[in-house]
Design an enzyme around this catalytic site. Structure first.
Site, PDB file in Angstrom:
ATOM      1  N   LYS A   1      -4.648   9.824   3.113  1.00  0.00           N
ATOM      2  CA  LYS A   1      -4.020   8.969   4.072  1.00  0.00           C
ATOM      3  C   LYS A   1      -3.970   9.998   5.579  1.00  0.00           C
ATOM      4  CE  LYS A   1      -2.650   5.105   2.926  1.00  0.00           C
ATOM      5  NZ  LYS A   1      -2.992   4.639   2.736  1.00  0.00           N
TER       6      LYS A   1
ATOM      7  N   ASP B   1     -16.125  -4.643  -2.034  1.00  0.00           N
ATOM      8  CA  ASP B   1     -15.865  -3.416  -3.006  1.00  0.00           C
ATOM      9  C   ASP B   1     -16.245  -2.461  -1.553  1.00  0.00           C
ATOM     10  OD1 ASP B   1     -16.066  -0.554  -4.186  1.00  0.00           O
ATOM     11  OD2 ASP B   1     -15.264  -1.597  -5.510  1.00  0.00           O
ATOM     12  N   VAL B   2     -15.490  -2.145  -1.264  1.00  0.00           N
ATOM     13  CA  VAL B   2     -15.962  -1.264   0.067  1.00  0.00           C
ATOM     14  C   VAL B   2     -16.382  -0.203  -0.182  1.00  0.00           C
ATOM     15  CG1 VAL B   2     -13.374  -1.546   1.771  1.00  0.00           C
ATOM     16  CG2 VAL B   2     -13.363   0.158  -0.491  1.00  0.00           C
TER      17      VAL B   2
ATOM     18  N   THR C   1       4.790  -3.333  -4.140  1.00  0.00           N
ATOM     19  CA  THR C   1       3.515  -4.042  -4.085  1.00  0.00           C
ATOM     20  C   THR C   1       3.189  -3.195  -5.628  1.00  0.00           C
ATOM     21  OG1 THR C   1       2.073  -2.384  -3.066  1.00  0.00           O
ATOM     22  CG2 THR C   1       3.507  -3.682  -2.390  1.00  0.00           C
ATOM     23  N   LEU C   2       1.839  -3.956  -5.655  1.00  0.00           N
ATOM     24  CA  LEU C   2       1.043  -3.387  -7.339  1.00  0.00           C
ATOM     25  C   LEU C   2       0.844  -2.131  -7.071  1.00  0.00           C
ATOM     26  CD1 LEU C   2      -0.716  -4.898  -9.349  1.00  0.00           C
ATOM     27  CD2 LEU C   2      -2.351  -4.862  -7.642  1.00  0.00           C
TER      28      LEU C   2
ATOM     29  N   TYR D   1       2.753  11.983  -4.353  1.00  0.00           N
ATOM     30  CA  TYR D   1       1.727  10.891  -3.830  1.00  0.00           C
ATOM     31  C   TYR D   1       0.630  12.055  -3.722  1.00  0.00           C
ATOM     32  CZ  TYR D   1       0.039   7.470  -0.614  1.00  0.00           C
ATOM     33  OH  TYR D   1      -0.571   6.884   0.672  1.00  0.00           O
TER      34      TYR D   1
ATOM     35  N   GLY E   1      -7.618  -6.564   1.962  1.00  0.00           N
ATOM     36  CA  GLY E   1      -6.617  -5.664   0.906  1.00  0.00           C
ATOM     37  C   GLY E   1      -6.179  -6.797   0.812  1.00  0.00           C
TER      38      GLY E   1
ATOM     39  N   SER F   1       1.230  -8.831  -1.893  1.00  0.00           N
ATOM     40  CA  SER F   1       0.970  -7.375  -0.732  1.00  0.00           C
ATOM     41  C   SER F   1       0.913  -6.907   0.501  1.00  0.00           C
ATOM     42  CB  SER F   1      -1.174  -7.573  -1.273  1.00  0.00           C
ATOM     43  OG  SER F   1      -1.658  -7.559  -2.856  1.00  0.00           O
ATOM     44  N   ILE F   2       1.024  -5.952   1.354  1.00  0.00           N
ATOM     45  CA  ILE F   2       1.304  -6.002   2.826  1.00  0.00           C
ATOM     46  C   ILE F   2       0.072  -7.101   3.230  1.00  0.00           C
ATOM     47  CG2 ILE F   2       1.085  -4.269   4.219  1.00  0.00           C
ATOM     48  CD1 ILE F   2       2.473  -2.103   2.468  1.00  0.00           C
TER      49      ILE F   2
HETATM   50  P1  NAD Z   1      -1.731  -3.979  -2.896  1.00  0.00           P
HETATM   51  O1  NAD Z   1      -2.261  -3.300  -3.821  1.00  0.00           O
HETATM   52  O2  NAD Z   1      -1.271  -4.892  -3.142  1.00  0.00           O
HETATM   53  O3  NAD Z   1      -3.138  -4.014  -1.744  1.00  0.00           O
HETATM   54  C1  NAD Z   1      -4.304  -2.334  -2.309  1.00  0.00           C
HETATM   55  C2  NAD Z   1      -5.119  -3.363  -1.795  1.00  0.00           C
HETATM   56  O4  NAD Z   1      -6.140  -1.792  -2.043  1.00  0.00           O
HETATM   57  C3  NAD Z   1      -5.426  -4.206  -3.510  1.00  0.00           C
HETATM   58  O5  NAD Z   1      -5.736  -5.324  -2.227  1.00  0.00           O
HETATM   59  C4  NAD Z   1      -6.923  -4.210  -3.614  1.00  0.00           C
HETATM   60  O6  NAD Z   1      -7.641  -4.233  -4.273  1.00  0.00           O
HETATM   61  C5  NAD Z   1      -7.492  -2.807  -2.486  1.00  0.00           C
HETATM   62  N1  NAD Z   1      -8.274  -1.925  -2.781  1.00  0.00           N
HETATM   63  C6  NAD Z   1      -8.406  -0.844  -3.854  1.00  0.00           C
HETATM   64  N2  NAD Z   1      -9.365  -0.784  -3.965  1.00  0.00           N
HETATM   65  C7  NAD Z   1     -10.332  -0.906  -3.766  1.00  0.00           C
HETATM   66  C8  NAD Z   1     -11.898  -1.132  -3.394  1.00  0.00           C
HETATM   67  N3  NAD Z   1     -12.909  -0.396  -4.039  1.00  0.00           N
HETATM   68  N4  NAD Z   1     -12.685  -2.068  -1.953  1.00  0.00           N
HETATM   69  C9  NAD Z   1     -12.255  -2.930  -1.910  1.00  0.00           C
HETATM   70  N5  NAD Z   1     -10.336  -3.281  -2.215  1.00  0.00           N
HETATM   71  C10 NAD Z   1      -9.838  -2.546  -2.699  1.00  0.00           C
HETATM   72  O7  NAD Z   1      -0.182  -2.854  -2.334  1.00  0.00           O
HETATM   73  P2  NAD Z   1      -0.383  -2.563  -0.809  1.00  0.00           P
HETATM   74  O8  NAD Z   1       1.208  -1.588  -0.795  1.00  0.00           O
HETATM   75  O9  NAD Z   1      -0.439  -3.915  -0.618  1.00  0.00           O
HETATM   76  O10 NAD Z   1      -1.297  -1.584  -0.110  1.00  0.00           O
HETATM   77  C11 NAD Z   1      -1.349  -1.670   0.786  1.00  0.00           C
HETATM   78  C12 NAD Z   1      -2.393  -1.013   1.799  1.00  0.00           C
HETATM   79  O11 NAD Z   1      -0.472   0.187   2.515  1.00  0.00           O
HETATM   80  C13 NAD Z   1      -2.321   0.481   1.258  1.00  0.00           C
HETATM   81  O12 NAD Z   1      -3.277   1.303   2.393  1.00  0.00           O
HETATM   82  C14 NAD Z   1      -1.166   1.146   0.639  1.00  0.00           C
HETATM   83  O13 NAD Z   1      -1.796   3.230   0.813  1.00  0.00           O
HETATM   84  C15 NAD Z   1      -0.347   1.338   2.025  1.00  0.00           C
HETATM   85  N6  NAD Z   1       1.150   1.116   1.912  1.00  0.00           N
HETATM   86  C16 NAD Z   1       1.643   0.935   1.026  1.00  0.00           C
HETATM   87  C17 NAD Z   1       3.011   1.251   0.763  1.00  0.00           C
HETATM   88  C18 NAD Z   1       3.985   1.107  -0.439  1.00  0.00           C
HETATM   89  O14 NAD Z   1       5.181   1.388  -0.494  1.00  0.00           O
HETATM   90  N7  NAD Z   1       3.516  -0.506  -0.708  1.00  0.00           N
HETATM   91  C19 NAD Z   1       4.080   2.356   1.943  1.00  0.00           C
HETATM   92  C20 NAD Z   1       2.924   2.552   2.914  1.00  0.00           C
HETATM   93  C21 NAD Z   1       1.725   2.131   2.741  1.00  0.00           C
HETATM   94  C1  IMJ Z   2       2.350   6.058  -5.012  1.00  0.00           C
HETATM   95  C2  IMJ Z   2       1.856   7.264  -6.268  1.00  0.00           C
HETATM   96  C3  IMJ Z   2       3.537   8.221  -6.033  1.00  0.00           C
HETATM   97  C4  IMJ Z   2       3.875   8.158  -4.246  1.00  0.00           C
HETATM   98  C5  IMJ Z   2       4.268   6.803  -4.183  1.00  0.00           C
HETATM   99  C6  IMJ Z   2       2.852   6.010  -4.644  1.00  0.00           C
HETATM  100  N1  IMJ Z   2       4.821   6.819  -2.843  1.00  0.00           N
HETATM  101  C7  IMJ Z   2       5.142   5.456  -1.904  1.00  0.00           C
HETATM  102  C8  IMJ Z   2       3.203   4.833  -2.800  1.00  0.00           C
HETATM  103  C9  IMJ Z   2       5.723   7.474  -2.836  1.00  0.00           C
HETATM  104  C10 IMJ Z   2       5.428   4.551  -1.666  1.00  0.00           C
HETATM  105  C11 IMJ Z   2       2.495   3.937  -2.907  1.00  0.00           C
HETATM  106  N2  IMJ Z   2       2.068   4.064  -1.616  1.00  0.00           N
HETATM  107  C12 IMJ Z   2       2.437   4.345  -0.588  1.00  0.00           C
HETATM  108  C13 IMJ Z   2       0.435   4.204  -1.872  1.00  0.00           C
HETATM  109  O1  IMJ Z   2      -0.108   4.613  -1.116  1.00  0.00           O
HETATM  110  C14 IMJ Z   2       0.258   4.424  -2.831  1.00  0.00           C
HETATM  111  C15 IMJ Z   2      -1.552   3.977  -3.074  1.00  0.00           C
HETATM  112  C16 IMJ Z   2      -2.066   3.772  -4.586  1.00  0.00           C
HETATM  113  C17 IMJ Z   2      -1.326   3.338  -5.561  1.00  0.00           C
HETATM  114  C18 IMJ Z   2      -1.898   3.268  -7.126  1.00  0.00           C
HETATM  115  C19 IMJ Z   2      -0.853   3.522  -8.011  1.00  0.00           C
HETATM  116  C20 IMJ Z   2      -2.395   2.588  -9.293  1.00  0.00           C
HETATM  117  C21 IMJ Z   2      -3.922   3.758  -9.728  1.00  0.00           C
HETATM  118  N3  IMJ Z   2      -4.150   3.798  -8.696  1.00  0.00           N
HETATM  119  C22 IMJ Z   2      -3.153   3.918  -7.311  1.00  0.00           C
HETATM  120  N4  IMJ Z   2      -4.011   4.503  -5.609  1.00  0.00           N
HETATM  121  C23 IMJ Z   2      -2.978   4.722  -4.722  1.00  0.00           C
HETATM  122  O2  IMJ Z   2      -4.100   3.149 -10.537  1.00  0.00           O
END
Ligand code: NAD
Ligand code: IMJ
Length: 262
Positions: free
Chosen positions: A169, A71-72, A200-201, A162, A19, A25-26
């Site tokens: 989730k 790719d998962v 993040t992205l 969301y 990821g 990225s987290i």
């Molecule tokens: P990120 O975009 O940096 O990471 C998401 C990752 O998912 C990317 O590295 C992307 O390549 C990977 N991914 C997506 N589709 C894929 C596929 N088909 N095969 C392999 N990899 C794939 O963003 P992030 O915020 O670091 O997200 C990481 C995790 O943290 C996610 O599970 C997200 O839901 C969770 N999360 C994010 C937040 C937030 O606010 N950013 C909060 C809570 C949880």
């Molecule tokens: C994402 C969408 C809507 C509300 C959201 C988020 N909130 C938070 C997030 C409130 C915190 C970020 N988050 C926790 C995620 O898990 C995001 C997952 C995600 C984000 C994208 C953006 C670009 C895209 N597809 C995505 N799929 C999953 O095309």
């Protein structure tokens, strides 16, 4: 006696990290924290588009940090990835799942309009992939170990927009519990970190992200969400002996936001 406190609590451990997309990225924060704690890392990258990014980041730990495409959604790529892992090591101790995706249109408007396709894609990438990773990693986790996945509060409560990601989730968190039950006898622990919002992205481009951060500042007991460094530290804890009897749990790292009723 196994020491509970050490400078390098993860020394000698091998970790598989899924990821990392970029430095925000987290997964990168947790990877850095695991590496600081002494772990050796093996990274995936989602496709050629992200290879350079991950390569440059991985190179900060040395020239020969392994990274392979995966790719998962593809069983073939998952199998090929773990075949490569086996060329580096006989055992895996730690796995990070930090992967999520739903089609952009599904993350706006009503959940009611979610298409079958968006439902399938989001669950395949964001939830089933944890099971797929565990299937392939567990046979290599012969000394036990720790699997960590990233979740969000939208799994448990309705967070506007969301939408289907919240449902995915919820599936990820339930999968964590069932995997914890299956893998417990092998001393493999499986937990989720439920992070507060971080920039993040995957969070970029969400309309109202700034408002959400402000909401945490106004409502969370600690008056903020969380930093990626704090998520890294929690990742080290869950990977370490300090968490030896913690499995199947969702740990909230969110400034305490989740305890509030109003
Ligand atoms: P990120 O975009 O940096 O990471 C998401 C990752 O998912 C990317 O590295 C992307 O390549 C990977 N991914 C997506 N589709 C894929 C596929 N088909 N095969 C392999 N990899 C794939 O963003 P992030 O915020 O670091 O997200 C990481 C995790 O943290 C996610 O599970 C997200 O839901 C969770 N999360 C994010 C937040 C937030 O606010 N950013 C909060 C809570 C949880
Ligand atoms: C994402 C969408 C809507 C509300 C959201 C988020 N909130 C938070 C997030 C409130 C915190 C970020 N988050 C926790 C995620 O898990 C995001 C997952 C995600 C984000 C994208 C953006 C670009 C895209 N597809 C995505 N799929 C999953 O095309």
């Amino acid at each position: 006696m196994v020491s509970l406190m050490s400078d390098k609590p993860l020394s000698g451990k091998t970790a598989v990290v899924f990821g990392v997309a970029n430095k925000r990225s987290i997964a990168w924060a947790i990877a850095k924290a695991w590496a600081d704690a002494g772990a050796n890392l093996i990274f995936n990258y989602q496709g050629e588009r992200l290879k350079d990014n991950v390569e440059q980041l991985a190179a900060t730990f040395g020239d020969d940090v392994p990274l392979y495409p995966c790719d998962v959604t593809s069983d073939e790529e998952l199998d090929a990835f773990f075949k490569k892992v086996q060329e580096h090591t006989d055992t895996v101790d730690l796995v990070l799942h930090s992967v999520a995706f739903a089609p952009k249109e599904a993350l706006e408007g009503d959940f009611l309009t979610t298409t079958r396709d968006a439902f399938k894609t989001s669950h395949d990438i964001s939830a089933y992939s944890l099971v797929a990773l565990a299937q392939r990693a567990a046979p290599m986790m012969t000394n036990g170990g720790s699997i960590v996945a990233m979740s969000y509060y939208g799994a448990a409560k309705v967070v506007p927009n969301y939408n289907v990601m919240g449902v995915a989730k919820a599936s990820l968190e339930a999968s964590t519990r069932y995997l914890a039950y299956d893998l417990g006898p092998k001393k493999i622990r499986v937990n989720c970190i439920s992070a507060g919002p971080v920039q993040t992205l995957a969070a970029r481009g969400i309309s109202g992200f700034g408002t959400m951060i402000k909401h945490y500042e106004e409502h969370a007991p600690l008056q903020r969400s969380c930093s990626t460094a704090e998520l890294g530290a929690t990742g080290v804890f869950l990977a370490s002996e300090g968490a030896a009897s913690i499995t199947g749990q969702v740990l909230y790292v969110d400034g305490g936001y989740q305890i509030m009723g109003m």
